[in-house]
Design a protein around this motif. Structure first.
Motif, PDB file in Angstrom:
ATOM      1  N   THR A  40      65.266 -49.073 -66.691  1.00 18.91           N
ATOM      2  CA  THR A  40      66.296 -48.495 -67.566  1.00 18.91           C
ATOM      3  C   THR A  40      65.782 -47.370 -68.458  1.00 18.91           C
ATOM      4  OG1 THR A  40      66.647 -50.834 -67.852  1.00 18.91           O
ATOM      5  CG2 THR A  40      68.402 -49.392 -68.592  1.00 18.91           C
ATOM      6  N   GLU A  41      64.599 -47.597 -69.073  1.00 19.31           N
ATOM      7  CA  GLU A  41      64.100 -46.574 -69.998  1.00 19.31           C
ATOM      8  C   GLU A  41      63.326 -45.454 -69.297  1.00 19.31           C
ATOM      9  OE1 GLU A  41      63.381 -50.055 -71.255  1.00 19.31           O
ATOM     10  OE2 GLU A  41      65.443 -49.773 -71.938  1.00 19.31           O
ATOM     11  N   GLY A  42      63.055 -45.631 -67.990  1.00 17.00           N
ATOM     12  CA  GLY A  42      62.289 -44.608 -67.256  1.00 17.00           C
ATOM     13  C   GLY A  42      62.932 -43.247 -67.409  1.00 17.00           C
ATOM     14  N   PHE A  43      62.123 -42.223 -67.738  1.00 17.32           N
ATOM     15  CA  PHE A  43      62.696 -40.896 -67.986  1.00 17.32           C
ATOM     16  C   PHE A  43      61.725 -39.817 -67.539  1.00 17.32           C
ATOM     17  CE2 PHE A  43      63.780 -37.110 -70.340  1.00 17.32           C
ATOM     18  CZ  PHE A  43      65.162 -37.112 -70.296  1.00 17.32           C
ATOM     19  N   PRO A  44      62.193 -38.752 -66.919  1.00 13.94           N
ATOM     20  CA  PRO A  44      63.582 -38.488 -66.521  1.00 13.94           C
ATOM     21  C   PRO A  44      63.925 -39.195 -65.216  1.00 13.94           C
ATOM     22  CG  PRO A  44      62.191 -36.644 -65.914  1.00 13.94           C
ATOM     23  CD  PRO A  44      61.297 -37.640 -66.567  1.00 13.94           C
ATOM     24  N   GLN A  45      65.223 -39.433 -65.027  1.00 15.08           N
ATOM     25  CA  GLN A  45      65.685 -39.932 -63.739  1.00 15.08           C
ATOM     26  C   GLN A  45      65.974 -38.733 -62.837  1.00 15.08           C
ATOM     27  OE1 GLN A  45      65.901 -43.198 -62.682  1.00 15.08           O
ATOM     28  NE2 GLN A  45      64.878 -43.789 -64.584  1.00 15.08           N
ATOM     29  N   VAL A  46      66.143 -39.019 -61.539  1.00 14.05           N
ATOM     30  CA  VAL A  46      66.358 -37.940 -60.572  1.00 14.05           C
ATOM     31  C   VAL A  46      67.570 -37.083 -60.969  1.00 14.05           C
ATOM     32  CG1 VAL A  46      66.520 -37.409 -58.121  1.00 14.05           C
ATOM     33  CG2 VAL A  46      65.595 -39.593 -58.850  1.00 14.05           C
ATOM     34  N   CYS A  47      67.453 -35.786 -60.892  1.00 16.91           N
ATOM     35  CA  CYS A  47      68.497 -34.799 -61.155  1.00 16.91           C
ATOM     36  C   CYS A  47      68.925 -34.771 -62.629  1.00 16.91           C
ATOM     37  CB  CYS A  47      69.727 -35.005 -60.265  1.00 16.91           C
ATOM     38  SG  CYS A  47      69.345 -35.298 -58.544  1.00 16.91           S
ATOM     39  N   THR A  90      68.194 -36.460 -53.131  1.00 18.21           N
ATOM     40  CA  THR A  90      68.004 -35.015 -53.270  1.00 18.21           C
ATOM     41  C   THR A  90      69.063 -34.456 -54.223  1.00 18.21           C
ATOM     42  OG1 THR A  90      69.245 -34.779 -51.236  1.00 18.21           O
ATOM     43  CG2 THR A  90      66.869 -34.501 -51.078  1.00 18.21           C
ATOM     44  N   CYS A  91      68.627 -33.524 -55.040  1.00 17.75           N
ATOM     45  CA  CYS A  91      69.548 -32.893 -55.984  1.00 17.75           C
ATOM     46  C   CYS A  91      69.976 -31.552 -55.383  1.00 17.75           C
ATOM     47  CB  CYS A  91      68.854 -32.612 -57.311  1.00 17.75           C
ATOM     48  SG  CYS A  91      67.855 -33.962 -57.881  1.00 17.75           S
ATOM     49  N   CYS A 137      58.987 -32.424 -62.225  1.00 18.09           N
ATOM     50  CA  CYS A 137      58.264 -33.194 -63.228  1.00 18.09           C
ATOM     51  C   CYS A 137      57.372 -34.185 -62.500  1.00 18.09           C
ATOM     52  CB  CYS A 137      59.315 -33.907 -64.082  1.00 18.09           C
ATOM     53  SG  CYS A 137      58.647 -35.191 -65.113  1.00 18.09           S
ATOM     54  N   SER A 138      56.053 -34.097 -62.683  1.00 21.42           N
ATOM     55  CA  SER A 138      55.213 -35.090 -62.006  1.00 21.42           C
ATOM     56  C   SER A 138      54.291 -35.835 -62.949  1.00 21.42           C
ATOM     57  CB  SER A 138      54.426 -34.477 -60.838  1.00 21.42           C
ATOM     58  OG  SER A 138      54.115 -33.151 -61.077  1.00 21.42           O
ATOM     59  N   ILE A 153      59.641 -35.979 -59.853  1.00 22.11           N
ATOM     60  CA  ILE A 153      61.093 -36.063 -60.023  1.00 22.11           C
ATOM     61  C   ILE A 153      61.650 -34.639 -60.149  1.00 22.11           C
ATOM     62  CG2 ILE A 153      62.957 -37.116 -61.410  1.00 22.11           C
ATOM     63  CD1 ILE A 153      59.843 -38.345 -62.587  1.00 22.11           C
ATOM     64  N   ASP A 154      62.738 -34.366 -59.444  1.00 18.36           N
ATOM     65  CA  ASP A 154      63.421 -33.075 -59.591  1.00 18.36           C
ATOM     66  C   ASP A 154      64.374 -33.149 -60.783  1.00 18.36           C
ATOM     67  OD1 ASP A 154      62.193 -31.859 -57.494  1.00 18.36           O
ATOM     68  OD2 ASP A 154      63.800 -32.223 -56.050  1.00 18.36           O
ATOM     69  N   VAL A 155      64.262 -32.175 -61.692  1.00 19.20           N
ATOM     70  CA  VAL A 155      65.161 -32.131 -62.859  1.00 19.20           C
ATOM     71  C   VAL A 155      65.687 -30.702 -63.036  1.00 19.20           C
ATOM     72  CG1 VAL A 155      64.016 -34.023 -64.083  1.00 19.20           C
ATOM     73  CG2 VAL A 155      63.233 -31.692 -64.443  1.00 19.20           C
ATOM     74  N   LYS A 156      66.605 -30.532 -63.971  1.00 19.09           N
ATOM     75  CA  LYS A 156      67.108 -29.188 -64.285  1.00 19.09           C
ATOM     76  C   LYS A 156      67.013 -28.971 -65.785  1.00 19.09           C
ATOM     77  CE  LYS A 156      70.678 -28.786 -60.747  1.00 19.09           C
ATOM     78  NZ  LYS A 156      69.980 -27.972 -59.772  1.00 19.09           N
TER      79      LYS A 156
END
Lengths: 159, 789
Positions: A40-47, A90-91, A137-138, A153-156
């Motif tokens: 739940t607290e894991g951050f960031p999540q995908v996309c 995939t985002c 983000c790695s 993780i792919d983020v924007k």
């Protein structure tokens, strides 16, 4: 018996040779640490979409069978679509573009005390003057033996 | 020699006449297998029995007591033959056919000793590889061909490139020597093969042990010595054309070679061209960590390649001087798997799947140019050998320019380039003192200059000068007992040049300010190294059994990347840090080799124990540099033991059975990875081969079918960051035959080969692509045609 006498030397060598392969008495660490954002607290999540000027807590759970040693976090742009994450989802990526002033975050940290579980918690403020778009983000983590695990993780970053 | 033999024979004949009661005789004739003409002066030697063939090739041994005798029949220029003869009242008339040995050199140098005999007398544990072996076992690259030899394996990079591994050690710990000159390319590189044309090679000697004594630094684990080809016979012209087609990577290859000799001058030339597509693996997707790469038509995306080689040589031979100058060039371009470069997962806009033959980014191209001269001068007491070599190795690695860390997007695709020039000179003098001491002394000098380019930094520019001198004595204690002892000293100097990043990195200072610095990755540094190597060994031949024991100390000078690396290797997700305080690696090894060979069967065992005082390896630490794991070059003690077993029999007519096994146990006994093995440790492996010679069928002459079954155990002994590898079993089949298509004297040789018959999906622990979970190549059908003329 004559045969044995004739090949005694050979047999001797073979026996010596095979008996050489002894077992390891001391135990060595053969397990990699683990790293996860799938809680739940894991951050960031995908996309995940990050806002400029906001401060976020980057959180991941790491564990090892013996002792954790260090971890790192790397944020870099993926405007050229050079890679993708390993989260299975995939985002939608934005069109490919050049970088003007991309955000780069590269920091290393130590985990002291030989812990076997630890929650990474890094507070990062996204600067206002950087390029928006697709980012990557790695996280990576090592144990005391030198085994490493990574996840990305792919983020924007948006306005 | 002849008179000695004669007098011995006379002595024994006369003395046996005096005492023998029930005596028989052995008679026969010696004939050339090639011309069917009688051979005069061949020696027939058995235990206490000797004879020499007459002008008509006949011989007679009188007054022999009843029983079975083993004789060796030999003559200069012919391969020796050992036969078992039963002496009885109605003793049959023996016809002994001797085959001409093709090596002219043998005639000059070995005093009737065959290469095989010389090999037995030398205490060095080595293996001779013949042209026949190379032809019938030819794989996609030279080292893949040689990996059938127990104790030899390879580190493969895709389908067309491989580098040698001897008993689990490779890279710069195995010296590859061609025409007496050490092959100097970019051996240290992970994704680098051997730039040597595997066609046109006649003889290779593989030394499976420390061989610094003769070969200097780098020969710490062994040597692949590609020996000069035999000098063609006078007034001869010959040649061959090889054609090769393969189904797995759609390979087409052609190689053509010619050689000619008038009387004193001789010439050789060869051209080779190979072009292949992506190779196929028995899976439609690769599962690497959490990534899944789907493969188009089982093709391992972008692993196509091409290779064009040419070589030409001219030689002169007279009574006293033999000299040959060879110029060769090997040029290759190979693609690397597109979805992951090293460990780094990549996406791209390149349409890799539009063709399986195109070579897109990432790829590398290499060119190796070489000039060698080998001259031997025969003086009255001395025989002097001079080897000179110039090598230019160019390697460029190209990949799609992308930013990494603080590095912005580069302007071109040239990630790394290396240009290395090497000049070598070897001088060797062989002479004999007090009859039994065969002394060889020599000096090796080498100068190397390595330049770098491209936007990625891995190793610095450097120059390296080495000089070494050695002397050894092969002492013939008696004809069956030989002692070899030698010592060597080497001096080396490495000058590494400084390197600065071409882009600034962000440094957060302690006072809170930020600076932008062009980081220094390598320093100007001069390092000197000195080392003593030595070797002592015994060889004892007892009838059909040869015993060898050898103790040797070898060394390897640290490489500039081991000393001075200080850079980010993004493809491997690591930061590599050299250590200027590294000492030359020193290794002590005890080798034993026992071989028992009779006409019907042969068995051999070659165990070894090895101890490294300071093994250098890239150790993954638990620290980070700019979010990349720091790997530092470390040295520590390593214990290794293992060996090979081999057995073969041809007791059933036309059927030859072979079995071999290889095993190496390695353990680091000090340092940060104490208790772990060393990187790239090959697992326990066995190879079973059966080969059956059929009768002629229609136009197929001498058809021969063979099957190789390899059983390899799992490799559970690993060191970070390796992965354990499961065991596997794989079957290969070969059909060899001759066809008389042209009305020439030489038939067309045809080889039909089926690799990985069951299309088994398996992983090779020592393959470069193992790191990203790429299985080995799937089923492959290949057809090779060879026409000699």
């Amino acid at each position: 018996m004559k045969w044995i006498a004739k090949y005694f030397n050979l047999i001797l060598v073979i026996v010596l040779f095979t008996s050489c392969s002894s077992d390891d008495s001391n135990t060595i660490d053969e397990e990699k640490p683990t790293i996860s954002i799938n809680y739940t607290e894991g951050f960031p999540q995908v996309c995940e979409q990050l806002l400029k000027g906001e401060t976020y807590s980057f959180k991941a759970q790491v564990a090892d069978n013996k002792a954790l040693a260090s971890y790192s976090l790397d944020l870099h742009h993926n405007f050229d679509h050079h890679t993708h994450d390993d989260q299975g989802e995939t985002c939608d990526l934005e069109p490919i573009k050049g970088a003007v002033n991309p955000f780069i975050y590269m920091e290393n940290f130590e985990i002291e005390g030989g812990l076997t579980t630890y929650e990474i918690n890094i507070s990062i403020t996204i600067p206002d003057d950087i390029d928006i778009g697709d980012y990557h983000c790695s996280y990576s983590v090592t144990d005391e033996t030198g085994w490493q695990s990574r996840t990305s993780i792919d983020v924007k970053i948006i306005d | 020699m002849l008179y000695k033999t004669l007098s011995l024979w006379l002595f024994f004949s006369l003395s046996t006449i005096a005492i023998a009661q029930n005596s028989f005789q052995i008679k026969g004739s010696v004939i050339s297998k090639n011309t069917l003409q009688p051979i005069e002066g061949a020696t027939i030697i058995g235990e206490n029995l000797h004879a020499v063939s007459s002008a008509s090739g006949t011989f007679n041994i009188h007054n022999v007591t009843e029983g079975t005798y083993s004789f060796t029949i030999s003559h200069l220029g012919y391969t020796s033959k050992t036969v078992n003869i039963k002496a009885s009242i109605n003793g049959e008339y023996l016809k002994i056919l001797l085959e001409e040995s093709t090596t002219q050199l043998d005639e000059i140098k070995v005093n009737g000793k065959t290469k095989n005999r010389e090999h037995k007398e030398s205490p060095i544990v080595s293996q001779l590889v013949s042209k026949e072996f190379l032809t019938s076992n030819r794989e996609n690259s030279l080292m893949q061909t040689l990996s059938k030899i127990p104790g030899v394996s390879t580190i493969k990079i895709g389908s067309g490139q491989s580098k040698p591994v001897i008993r689990g050690l490779g890279f710069n710990r195995v010296a590859v020597v061609q025409n007496g000159i050490k092959h100097e390319a970019q051996q240290w590189g992970n994704d680098h093969g051997l730039e040597i044309d595997q066609y046109g090679i006649e003889n290779i000697q593989i030394v499976k042990g420390p061989a610094s004594l003769v070969y200097g630094s780098d020969a710490i684990a062994g040597v692949v010595d590609i020996q000069p080809n035999a000098i063609p016979l006078t007034h001869s012209f010959s040649g061959e054309i090889n054609l090769l087609g393969e189904s797995n990577n759609d390979l087409l290859g052609i190689s053509a070679g010619i050689q000619a000799r008038k009387t004193k001058w001789f010439y050789r030339g060869r051209l080779t061209y190979r072009d292949y597509g992506d190779y196929k693996v028995p899976t439609d997707h690769i599962n690497y960590e959490n990534y899944i790469f789907t493969l188009h038509g089982n093709n391992l995306r972008n692993t196509a390649g091409k290779e064009a080689n040419a070589s030409i040589s001219v030689g002169y031979i007279s009574n006293r001087i033999t000299t040959e100058t060879t110029i060769s060039n090997v040029n290759a371009k190979n693609g690397f798997f597109a979805n992951a470069h090293g460990l780094e997962v990549r996406t791209s806009r390149i349409d890799y799947d539009q063709s399986n033959r195109d070579i897109d980014l990432p790829y590398h191209k290499v060119n190796h140019f070489k000039i060698t001269n080998n001259t031997s001068i025969a003086l009255d007491k001395h025989s002097i050998n001079l080897d000179f070599g110039f090598q230019n190795n160019l390697r460029e690695e190209h990949s799609e320019p992308i930013p990494h860390g603080y590095m912005p997007t580069p302007s071109n695709s040239k990630e790394r380039s290396f240009q290395k020039n090497t000049l070598s000179l070897n001088v060797k003098d062989a002479f004999t003192i007090i009859d039994d001491h065969h002394i060889v002394t020599g000096i090796n000098v080498e100068f190397q200059d390595n330049n770098i380019g491209g936007w990625g930094f891995l190793i610095p520019e450097y120059t390296r000068f080495t000089i070494g001198a050695f002397a050894f004595d092969q002492f013939e204690i008696n004809s069956d007992l030989h002692l070899l002892a030698g010592v060597r000293y080497d001096f080396g100097q490495i000058n590494s040049k400084s390197y600065f990043d071409w882009y600034p990195s962000t440094i957060n200072n302690a006072n809170g300010s930020t600076s932008y610095v062009y980081l220094q990755r390598a320093q100007d540094k001069t390092l000197n190294f000195g080392n003593i190597s030595a070797s002592v060994g015994l060889s004892y031949i007892l009838n059909h059994t040869t015993f060898k024991i050898n103790v040797g100390k070898s060394f390897r000078m640290p490489l500039p990347n081991e000393l001075a690396s200080d850079g980010v290797n993004y493809h491997m997700y690591r930061y590599e840090q050299g250590n200027l305080n590294l000492d030359p690696e020193e290794s002590y090894q005890l080798d034993i080799d026992i071989d028992h060979t009779t006409k019907d069967f042969s068995i051999g065992v070659s165990p070894f124990v090895n101890f490294f005082e300071n093994f250098i390896y890239l150790n993954p630490t638990s620290n980070y540099y700019e979010t990349l794991q720091i790997y530092e070059y470390t040295q520590n003690k390593v214990f290794r033991a293992g060996g090979e077993l081999r057995a073969s029999t041809s007791i059933i007519p036309n059927l030859k059975l072979d079995a071999s096994a290889e095993y190496v146990y390695s353990k680091q006994t000090s340092g940060p990875k104490e208790g772990f093995t060393i990187p790239f440790s090959p697992p326990l492996s066995g190879l079973f081969s059966a080969s059956y010679q059929f009768k002629d069928i229609f136009f197929f002459k001498q058809p021969q079918l063979s099957a190789d079954y390899r059983i390899t155990a799992a490799q559970d002994e690993i060191v970070p960051p390796e992965e354990q590898t499961e065991g596997y079993q794989v079957l290969n089949m070969v059909l060899l035959s001759n066809i008389n298509v042209f009305k020439t004297q030489q038939p067309l040789e045809i080889k039909f080969k089926l690799n990985n018959v069951f299309n088994t999906k398996y992983y090779d622990h020592t393959s470069f692509y193992r790191l990203i979970d790429v299985p080995e190549a799937g089923r492959n059908i290949s057809i090779a045609l060879t026409q000699t003329f």
